[in-house]
Design an enzyme around this catalytic site. Sequence first.
Site, PDB file in Angstrom:
ATOM      1  N   ARG A 235      -6.393  -6.310  21.504  1.00  0.00           N
ATOM      2  CA  ARG A 235      -5.622  -7.451  21.024  1.00  0.00           C
ATOM      3  C   ARG A 235      -4.561  -7.917  22.007  1.00  0.00           C
ATOM      4  O   ARG A 235      -4.423  -9.105  22.278  1.00  0.00           O
ATOM      5  CB  ARG A 235      -4.942  -7.086  19.704  1.00  0.00           C
ATOM      6  CG  ARG A 235      -5.918  -6.917  18.569  1.00  0.00           C
ATOM      7  CD  ARG A 235      -5.217  -6.466  17.303  1.00  0.00           C
ATOM      8  NE  ARG A 235      -6.185  -6.373  16.219  1.00  0.00           N
ATOM      9  CZ  ARG A 235      -5.897  -5.950  14.998  1.00  0.00           C
ATOM     10  NH1 ARG A 235      -4.662  -5.584  14.707  1.00  0.00           N
ATOM     11  NH2 ARG A 235      -6.813  -5.902  14.067  1.00  0.00           N
TER      12      ARG A 235
ATOM     13  N   LEU B 161       0.831  -1.202   0.000  1.00  0.00           N
ATOM     14  CA  LEU B 161       0.000   0.000   0.000  1.00  0.00           C
ATOM     15  C   LEU B 161       0.861   1.246   0.000  1.00  0.00           C
ATOM     16  O   LEU B 161       0.629   2.182  -0.765  1.00  0.00           O
ATOM     17  CB  LEU B 161      -0.923   0.000   1.214  1.00  0.00           C
ATOM     18  CG  LEU B 161      -2.089  -0.973   1.124  1.00  0.00           C
ATOM     19  CD1 LEU B 161      -2.921  -0.917   2.398  1.00  0.00           C
ATOM     20  CD2 LEU B 161      -2.959  -0.655  -0.078  1.00  0.00           C
ATOM     21  N   ALA B 162       1.863   1.285   0.865  1.00  0.00           N
ATOM     22  CA  ALA B 162       2.692   2.490   0.953  1.00  0.00           C
ATOM     23  C   ALA B 162       3.542   2.657  -0.306  1.00  0.00           C
ATOM     24  O   ALA B 162       3.551   3.722  -0.921  1.00  0.00           O
ATOM     25  CB  ALA B 162       3.578   2.422   2.193  1.00  0.00           C
TER      26      ALA B 162
ATOM     27  N   HIS C 284      -1.683 -10.955  17.410  1.00  0.00           N
ATOM     28  CA  HIS C 284      -3.124 -10.957  17.147  1.00  0.00           C
ATOM     29  C   HIS C 284      -3.754 -12.163  17.835  1.00  0.00           C
ATOM     30  O   HIS C 284      -3.277 -13.279  17.695  1.00  0.00           O
ATOM     31  CB  HIS C 284      -3.348 -11.015  15.633  1.00  0.00           C
ATOM     32  CG  HIS C 284      -4.725 -10.631  15.236  1.00  0.00           C
ATOM     33  ND1 HIS C 284      -5.806 -11.423  15.507  1.00  0.00           N
ATOM     34  CD2 HIS C 284      -5.207  -9.541  14.591  1.00  0.00           C
ATOM     35  CE1 HIS C 284      -6.898 -10.824  15.033  1.00  0.00           C
ATOM     36  NE2 HIS C 284      -6.566  -9.693  14.483  1.00  0.00           N
TER      37      HIS C 284
ATOM     38  N   ARG D  87      -0.923  -1.177  17.648  1.00  0.00           N
ATOM     39  CA  ARG D  87      -1.700  -0.607  16.549  1.00  0.00           C
ATOM     40  C   ARG D  87      -3.163  -1.000  16.689  1.00  0.00           C
ATOM     41  O   ARG D  87      -3.479  -2.136  17.029  1.00  0.00           O
ATOM     42  CB  ARG D  87      -1.169  -1.103  15.210  1.00  0.00           C
ATOM     43  CG  ARG D  87      -1.925  -0.552  14.027  1.00  0.00           C
ATOM     44  CD  ARG D  87      -1.345  -1.022  12.716  1.00  0.00           C
ATOM     45  NE  ARG D  87      -1.432  -2.461  12.501  1.00  0.00           N
ATOM     46  CZ  ARG D  87      -2.565  -3.111  12.231  1.00  0.00           C
ATOM     47  NH1 ARG D  87      -3.703  -2.465  12.164  1.00  0.00           N
ATOM     48  NH2 ARG D  87      -2.553  -4.415  12.036  1.00  0.00           N
TER      49      ARG D  87
ATOM     50  N   SER E  15     -10.467 -13.115  11.179  1.00  0.00           N
ATOM     51  CA  SER E  15     -10.820 -11.725  11.472  1.00  0.00           C
ATOM     52  C   SER E  15     -11.237 -11.536  12.921  1.00  0.00           C
ATOM     53  O   SER E  15     -11.918 -12.352  13.523  1.00  0.00           O
ATOM     54  CB  SER E  15     -11.952 -11.273  10.564  1.00  0.00           C
ATOM     55  OG  SER E  15     -12.415 -10.021  11.000  1.00  0.00           O
TER      56      SER E  15
ATOM     57  N   HIS F 159       1.611 -10.550  14.167  1.00  0.00           N
ATOM     58  CA  HIS F 159       0.765 -10.028  13.106  1.00  0.00           C
ATOM     59  C   HIS F 159       1.322  -8.752  12.484  1.00  0.00           C
ATOM     60  O   HIS F 159       1.235  -8.536  11.290  1.00  0.00           O
ATOM     61  CB  HIS F 159      -0.605  -9.772  13.726  1.00  0.00           C
ATOM     62  CG  HIS F 159      -1.581  -9.135  12.810  1.00  0.00           C
ATOM     63  ND1 HIS F 159      -1.887  -9.680  11.596  1.00  0.00           N
ATOM     64  CD2 HIS F 159      -2.331  -8.019  12.927  1.00  0.00           C
ATOM     65  CE1 HIS F 159      -2.783  -8.913  11.000  1.00  0.00           C
ATOM     66  NE2 HIS F 159      -3.053  -7.905  11.770  1.00  0.00           N
TER      67      HIS F 159
END
Lengths: 668, 250, 240
Positions: free
Chosen positions: A340, A46-47, A269, A466, A287, A432
């Site tokens: 988490r 993405l970045a 996670h 995060r 998820s 994760h």
Amino acid sequence: MTNSKLDAKIPEGSIDQKWTKYKSSVPLVNPANKRSLEIIVVGTGLAGASAASTLAEMGYKVKAFCFQDSPRRAHSIAAQGGINAAKNYQNDGDSVYRLFYDTIKGGDYRSREGNVHRLAEVSSNIIDQCVAQGVPFAREYGGLLSNRSFGGTQVQRTFYAAGQTGQQLLLGAYSSLQRQVGMGNVKLYARHEMMDVVVIDGKARGIIARDLVSGKLERHFGHAVVLASGGYGNVFFLSTNAMGSNVTAAWKAHKKGAYFANPCFTQIHPTCIPVSGDHQSKLTLMSESLRNDGRIWVPAKQEDAAAVRAGQLKPNDIAEENRDYYLERRYPAFGNLVPRDVASRAAKERCDAGFGVNKTGQAVYLDYASAIERYGKIEATKQNLTHPDKATITALGKAVVKEKYGNLFDMYEQITGVNPYNEPMQIYPAVHYTMGGLWVDYNLMTTVPGLYAIGEANFSDHGANRLGASALMQGLADGYFVLPYTIGAYLSTEIRTKSIPTDHEAFAEAENKVQQTIDTLINIKGTKSVDYYHKRLGKIIWDQCGMARNEAGLKAAIAEVQALRAEFWSNVRVPGTANEFNTELEKASRVADFLELGELMCMDALNRNESCGGHFREEFQTEEGEAQRDDANYSYVAAWELTGDNQWTLNKEELKYENIKIAARSYK
Amino acid sequence: MKITLKVWRQKNTNTSGQFETYKLDHVSEDMSFLEMFDVLNEQLINEGKEPVVFDHDCREGICGMCSMYINGRPHGPKHGVTTCQLHMRSFKDGDIIVVEPWRAAAFPVLKDLSVDRSSFDRIMSAGGFVSVNAGNAQDANNLPIGKEIADEAFMSAACIGCGACVAACKNASAMLFVSAKVSQLALLPQGQPEAKRRAIAMVNQMDAEGFGACTNTGACSAECPKEISLSNIARLNREYLSASFTAQVD
Amino acid sequence: MALTGLFLCTFLLVHLIGNLQLFKADGGMAFNVYAVFMTTNPLIKFTSYGLYAIIIFHAFWGLYLVSENKKARPVAYAMVDGKANSQWTSRWMGVLGTIILAFIVMHMAGFWAKYKFGEVPYVQYERNIVDGSMTYGPSAPIESKKEQFVSAETGMEYTIVKDLYTEVAVAFKEWWIVLLYVLAMAAVSFHLVHGFSSAFQTLGVHHSKYNGLIKFVGIWVFGIIVPILFAAMPVYFFIQ
């Protein structure tokens, strides 16, 4: 120790004006000059993809590198849940400030205010940009975008595309990138691995890359180098990262002078599918949304747990009173929805105490039986069924659960061979995401001038933990809306710099060093495979620098990693030659870097005598077993500087909170 | 489980390859197909031989990198899964499994089971995008899109670009791949302004790459791990036909 | 391929409806008159040249595509499990089409060419206008293709045409010709089971509401009814 290199360069002014003012005052580069400025972007997630395409749109000459066979395969593609943005489309009181506040708090007060506020500010633009590209976000019948709440936030600000949000966002960025490739503005180098950064007169001026198919080393010049090479979760061997995800690009930059910040901040996670045996190569995430309806438990009696592990007892045969719903017991207010890090540690605590339930003893149950019953009863009422029998209720309930979570349940059954509608799922925490990374200032520049780090590769926005749906936001924010501005501050001073020919001695020297390392690896001709060492490294780091850490364990781990590294360099077996498609050689060169990073992670964890976010030191907990932060002594970014062969010096960037009042996190 | 593997080995693009037979004696049914290959490679390395090169990355069925043609079918016997999500419980003790690379002129073999799929990237570069620069976008909710349309576009956009469609097709046609992208963007209003251009450019690039023509056998969709529908191909045909008849000549 | 294929499908229907007159118990009069009409009407003649062109195009473009598609996979798989993902009819279109092409050549040589250029005896039909009763017998060749007149004296209508009907009836007494025809019709059936609906897909017609109908017509009309009726003709004459 303070260090002049650690100037974060946060603009002056009030928090909500910093970025606006910065944008209007940052020096610009005129279009004619942009054409002669070259930028190297390493990584196409993405970045990287968003940065490469945006820089090319602006007129810079861009070279993009990825180790996969196509930019579209970068591991951002695997993100499931969603992307946050402070759009307030749901009219539920969201704002840029709230997103900023939630991110700082979620990060357990270990991130930088200026960067995070900017992230919250540009979050809205990301959604606009992605929709314009044709990203098919979920929508309501009226045609407007749908939102859900994610990761326990009180507002609905998460945009999503089924369970494949990362995929859709990455394909959007990839399509922009390919458009620029087609227009000749980006030159793409797929199946290339960055092997070193070339630094000339103190500035990053290019890279050495290896063509993974031919094995040839290549020299590439750039006026600036942007690393978007992701996180380092694979230091644990088992993680939810892709097999190829690695720290090599960031680590080589670190070796050329870029500081590495907060390496011990890793995110575990809680809902992953447990390890099934020694053959396990990676872990698969389920998820987090599953925790909305599922109840987490282990047997209350150790003998029951032992019987389950031996295969003599089935979970459904354990009576209600013999089950321990430990999250509901410990955290009555948040129950199964605690953050988490808290959920992960609680699972580990139960398993370590001997209550784990799969063959390896490293798993807990995630049970949908009561959700199925609850939904079944609601459905029966809806359908006006009086006195429905149990079978009817179960059937109705299963249908509702299938509608909501069908794809996840299918995935679970695919991997484990167990039908989760009839038997509780088994889950266990897994690595994760890594919050730590290369230290960057407000411009996203590392301590090496001209060398930038964006996305998961840098450390800047998530502090010690995060929040869900924030990684995608940060990657795209950096690539589409932050770096394209901030890089101008540096490149505007570089317009007189002509392209440096790659026969410059710095290139030659860097290439020779890479070649030597490769030759060394090939010529060891030892007896053990690369994976053998990687698995051992992973086990050391997971056991001692995973969900819970302590001083003795970390000290032991440092010694073990050092010994393992020495053994690796004398006994690894890398078949084949350097000048061919050699996947073992690729792995070896990545594991060599993990073997150095692993030590630094332990050092960082050892240095940080507090518990915060993903970093939990057993010595620093409350009487109830909760994390205990030490703001007086550890409210800083630990930026490690390499000063010799595996010798590091700690530099501190103090974190100042001018807009947010620091408080303890509590989920009781 | 005991498994016998017949694996295609090929040194590089310019040499011809052959099958090699390997025996694995301790395969667990919980292993994924790729983890079985990890075990094979570990065994080969220990024997002083060269491990088998194969493409893989995320191992959770979404990156599209894994690409094995197993017993005559791309991604093996299970419906709707990639090779990395195929588990050994889908096989029996004593099975002989034949593993080949994707075979197509447009996917040259690089080594062993790894092929070059950059032709897909070039097709995307030809037109698989909406021409919008960062910073140009209007507010996302200014453009309402019906849920049905958005969902249908999403189904098309779910393509992972693995190339199983090409591998499955007797003509090595890339129509399902191309049509999925053309469909996604043709369905959405954002993609409309350059819909004609896109359909023609992507089809022309597909032909230039040496993929075969579509004869509607449906094998692509049947083998697609993301179950991309044949309706996409019909939509591409429609888009391409109408574009061919109405697009201005440059 | 789609457009020409669908055109050929409509031709098949027309051809079938015309040939159904073979089943009429009138000594072949309707059929023989129809044959004359088909070879003399200007519009039909014009269309038929188009038809030949389309058959040739469809056949040779198809064969060209097969060879091009083969080039798209220069190295074949060692093992292909085609039945797992597609109907065999769809994979064998080239072979089925080639069988049909061979059949068309044989069929045209056997009837059309003989009718047009060969020696076909004439037949005279005498029909009583009042009661419709009819007799027929051989006739001497005539200048034109067809003569038809009514005699007021006898109250009879006389029709003299080439007796293609008897040619057909005689040919279909050969068991091997009958077998060839039946097999060829099987090929037509399999070709169209895939071909008909495939043509719609190629033309972009794909809709959840109409896919079922297209599939139904493809299978029942063109895959079953049409080939069976065609195949019934040689079988009918053989067992008569």
